[in-house]
Design a protein around this motif. Structure first.
Motif, PDB file in Angstrom:
ATOM      1  N   ILE A 182       0.885  -1.166   0.000  1.00 21.16           N
ATOM      2  CA  ILE A 182       0.000   0.000   0.000  1.00 21.16           C
ATOM      3  C   ILE A 182       0.922   1.214   0.000  1.00 21.16           C
ATOM      4  CG2 ILE A 182      -1.828   1.246   1.199  1.00 21.16           C
ATOM      5  CD1 ILE A 182      -2.646  -1.348   2.517  1.00 21.16           C
ATOM      6  N   PRO A 183       1.191   1.817  -1.149  1.00 20.40           N
ATOM      7  CA  PRO A 183       2.229   2.853  -1.226  1.00 20.40           C
ATOM      8  C   PRO A 183       1.790   4.174  -0.607  1.00 20.40           C
ATOM      9  CG  PRO A 183       1.153   2.598  -3.350  1.00 20.40           C
ATOM     10  CD  PRO A 183       0.586   1.525  -2.464  1.00 20.40           C
ATOM     11  N   PHE A 184       2.791   4.880  -0.109  1.00 19.72           N
ATOM     12  CA  PHE A 184       2.549   6.236   0.396  1.00 19.72           C
ATOM     13  C   PHE A 184       3.538   7.179  -0.261  1.00 19.72           C
ATOM     14  CE2 PHE A 184       3.408   9.868   3.100  1.00 19.72           C
ATOM     15  CZ  PHE A 184       2.123  10.329   3.350  1.00 19.72           C
ATOM     16  N   ASP A 197      -5.947   8.117   1.554  1.00 22.98           N
ATOM     17  CA  ASP A 197      -7.105   7.528   2.233  1.00 22.98           C
ATOM     18  C   ASP A 197      -6.939   6.018   2.396  1.00 22.98           C
ATOM     19  OD1 ASP A 197      -8.356   9.965   2.529  1.00 22.98           O
ATOM     20  OD2 ASP A 197      -9.541   9.783   0.699  1.00 22.98           O
ATOM     21  N   GLN A 198      -6.403   5.357   1.384  1.00 29.67           N
ATOM     22  CA  GLN A 198      -6.186   3.914   1.486  1.00 29.67           C
ATOM     23  C   GLN A 198      -5.147   3.602   2.558  1.00 29.67           C
ATOM     24  OE1 GLN A 198      -4.710   2.014  -2.064  1.00 29.67           O
ATOM     25  NE2 GLN A 198      -5.139  -0.046  -1.312  1.00 29.67           N
ATOM     26  N   VAL A 199      -4.107   4.411   2.621  1.00 29.05           N
ATOM     27  CA  VAL A 199      -3.063   4.214   3.625  1.00 29.05           C
ATOM     28  C   VAL A 199      -3.627   4.376   5.038  1.00 29.05           C
ATOM     29  CG1 VAL A 199      -0.954   5.250   4.583  1.00 29.05           C
ATOM     30  CG2 VAL A 199      -1.149   4.875   2.121  1.00 29.05           C
ATOM     31  N   LEU A 200      -4.553   5.313   5.215  1.00 30.35           N
ATOM     32  CA  LEU A 200      -5.056   5.651   6.546  1.00 30.35           C
ATOM     33  C   LEU A 200      -6.236   4.789   6.989  1.00 30.35           C
ATOM     34  CD1 LEU A 200      -4.902   9.534   6.205  1.00 30.35           C
ATOM     35  CD2 LEU A 200      -3.539   8.143   7.776  1.00 30.35           C
ATOM     36  N   ARG A 201      -6.756   3.956   6.121  1.00 23.65           N
ATOM     37  CA  ARG A 201      -7.932   3.163   6.468  1.00 23.65           C
ATOM     38  C   ARG A 201      -7.648   2.241   7.654  1.00 23.65           C
ATOM     39  NH1 ARG A 201      -9.103   1.281   1.591  1.00 23.65           N
ATOM     40  NH2 ARG A 201     -10.208   3.215   1.136  1.00 23.65           N
ATOM     41  N   GLY A 202      -8.405   2.397   8.728  1.00 22.92           N
ATOM     42  CA  GLY A 202      -8.267   1.545   9.902  1.00 22.92           C
ATOM     43  C   GLY A 202      -7.139   1.921  10.848  1.00 22.92           C
ATOM     44  N   VAL A 203      -6.414   2.986  10.541  1.00 27.69           N
ATOM     45  CA  VAL A 203      -5.266   3.397  11.356  1.00 27.69           C
ATOM     46  C   VAL A 203      -5.742   4.203  12.570  1.00 27.69           C
ATOM     47  CG1 VAL A 203      -3.230   4.917  11.392  1.00 27.69           C
ATOM     48  CG2 VAL A 203      -3.604   3.352   9.464  1.00 27.69           C
ATOM     49  N   PRO A 222      -1.436  12.797  -2.823  1.00 28.70           N
ATOM     50  CA  PRO A 222      -2.426  12.659  -1.741  1.00 28.70           C
ATOM     51  C   PRO A 222      -3.639  11.819  -2.097  1.00 28.70           C
ATOM     52  CG  PRO A 222      -2.419  14.902  -2.636  1.00 28.70           C
ATOM     53  CD  PRO A 222      -1.235  14.209  -3.214  1.00 28.70           C
ATOM     54  N   ALA A 223      -3.848  11.521  -3.374  1.00 24.71           N
ATOM     55  CA  ALA A 223      -4.992  10.691  -3.754  1.00 24.71           C
ATOM     56  C   ALA A 223      -4.903   9.300  -3.124  1.00 24.71           C
ATOM     57  CB  ALA A 223      -5.075  10.570  -5.271  1.00 24.71           C
ATOM     58  N   GLY A 224      -3.697   8.861  -2.798  1.00 28.55           N
ATOM     59  CA  GLY A 224      -3.525   7.534  -2.206  1.00 28.55           C
ATOM     60  C   GLY A 224      -3.540   7.519  -0.685  1.00 28.55           C
ATOM     61  N   PRO A 247       3.344  19.856   3.121  1.00 26.36           N
ATOM     62  CA  PRO A 247       2.479  18.685   2.953  1.00 26.36           C
ATOM     63  C   PRO A 247       1.967  18.061   4.247  1.00 26.36           C
ATOM     64  CG  PRO A 247       4.340  18.548   1.455  1.00 26.36           C
ATOM     65  CD  PRO A 247       4.603  19.714   2.369  1.00 26.36           C
ATOM     66  N   VAL A 248       2.692  18.187   5.349  1.00 27.67           N
ATOM     67  CA  VAL A 248       2.237  17.575   6.588  1.00 27.67           C
ATOM     68  C   VAL A 248       0.924  18.201   7.061  1.00 27.67           C
ATOM     69  CG1 VAL A 248       2.816  17.052   9.000  1.00 27.67           C
ATOM     70  CG2 VAL A 248       4.580  16.905   7.239  1.00 27.67           C
ATOM     71  N   HIS A 249       0.704  19.482   6.774  1.00 30.80           N
ATOM     72  CA  HIS A 249      -0.552  20.127   7.153  1.00 30.80           C
ATOM     73  C   HIS A 249      -1.738  19.411   6.491  1.00 30.80           C
ATOM     74  CE1 HIS A 249       0.835  23.793   9.288  1.00 30.80           C
ATOM     75  NE2 HIS A 249       1.943  23.567   8.601  1.00 30.80           N
ATOM     76  N   ASP A 250      -1.633  19.143   5.198  1.00 34.51           N
ATOM     77  CA  ASP A 250      -2.711  18.445   4.498  1.00 34.51           C
ATOM     78  C   ASP A 250      -2.853  17.018   5.013  1.00 34.51           C
ATOM     79  OD1 ASP A 250      -3.203  20.674   2.918  1.00 34.51           O
ATOM     80  OD2 ASP A 250      -1.806  20.028   1.355  1.00 34.51           O
ATOM     81  N   PHE A 251      -1.733  16.375   5.301  1.00 36.53           N
ATOM     82  CA  PHE A 251      -1.792  14.999   5.781  1.00 36.53           C
ATOM     83  C   PHE A 251      -2.467  14.921   7.147  1.00 36.53           C
ATOM     84  CE2 PHE A 251       0.092  11.455   8.192  1.00 36.53           C
ATOM     85  CZ  PHE A 251      -0.315  10.399   7.388  1.00 36.53           C
TER      86      PHE A 251
END
Length: 278
Positions: A39-41, A50-56, A46-48, A69-73
């Motif tokens: 699951i790449p980051f 949401d998949q990275v953060l699912r269930g975290v 940033p389109a990817g 970029p950390v602000h958006d993340f």
């Protein structure tokens, strides 16, 4: 064992791979991500995210080396239901003033502090392992490192201590909420004198030659570094020479209940691994 997922960004990097291994030993469910992971980051895609953060529920964040970029993340983590952030930053960042070094880390700290999440900031001093990696290893092996460094002491921290602290903090929800842990080793040698124990332990003659910041930047560019990257590294030395990050703290001992590793201990391990063999 909890089913909560801990996200590790930069899981192939210096701290990320060490933190990942420690969490797995603790039987912590880990999502270890990088640009090449299953699951790449990627900070710039940033389109990817949401998949990275699912269930975290908890995330270990090593900021991208540009401000912003950390602000958006962080905003995306809040929307995804993440509850805790542990951020890696730099030792004494509050005292860096108008230095051009570390704008990325200071921006990341602002982003984390501006969130409603439980947060802990780990501010690490210069890594001892920098001496057996890029860009220091090759000049040391050649016997004549040329750096814009003088007599200001450096409380170099061992990456193993950084990873031990990060894994402990990630595994102890609530215990480090709102804390800033300044992570340093014991009072170490000045950067310019750090070559002396390396020379003695390795049996190789190594002599430090001090050069100007401009000369160092030019040397890095000649070796293939990008202009911005070279200037950023040079600014790190300029900042260190101010002495604002030369102080030590007891944060490692407080969190781990044992003394931090010494610079000499790192030198012995690196020498055994033939780090500076030509």
């Amino acid at each position: 064992m909890s089913n909560d997922i801990t996200l590790v960004l930069g899981a192939t990097g210096n701290t990320g791979r060490r933190v990942t291994a420690r969490l797995r030993l603790r039987d912590t469910p880990v999502r270890a991500t990088s640009r090449s992971s299953r699951i790449p980051f990627d900070w710039f895609h940033p389109a990817g995210w949401d998949q990275v953060l699912r269930g975290v529920t908890t995330a270990y964040v090593v900021p991208v080396p540009v401000p912003g970029p950390v602000h958006d993340f962080v905003a995306r983590t809040e929307a995804a239901g993440v509850r805790r952030l542990v951020l890696l930053s730099g030792h004494g960042a509050d005292d860096w003033g108008d230095s051009a070094f570390g704008l990325d880390m200071r921006s990341a700290e602002d982003a984390v502090r501006g969130s409603a999440l439980e947060r802990t900031i780990l501010r690490a001093s210069n890594f001892a392992q920098n001496f057996d990696g890029r860009p220091f290893r090759a000049p040391l092996a050649a016997g004549e490192p040329a750096l814009p460094a003088g007599a200001v002491p450096g409380p170099f921290i061992d990456l193993e201590d950084v990873a031990d602290v990060a894994a402990a903090v990630l595994s102890e929800p609530g215990q480090h909420a709102g804390r800033v842990h300044e992570l340093t080793g014991p009072r170490g040698p000045p950067q310019a004198e750090a070559v002396e124990p390396i020379s003695r332990a390795s049996g190789q003659p190594i002599v430090h030659r001090r050069i100007s910041p401009a000369e160092y930047t030019a040397t890095l560019v000649q070796e293939g570094w990008g202009e911005d990257e070279a200037r950023h590294l040079t600014e790190m030395f300029v900042l260190f020479e101010r002495g604002t990050a030369a102080w030590t703290s007891d944060a490692v001992a407080t969190v781990l209940r044992c003394a931090p590793r010494t610079f000499e201990g790192f030198v012995l391990r690196a020498t055994a691994a033939e780090a500076w063999r030509c």
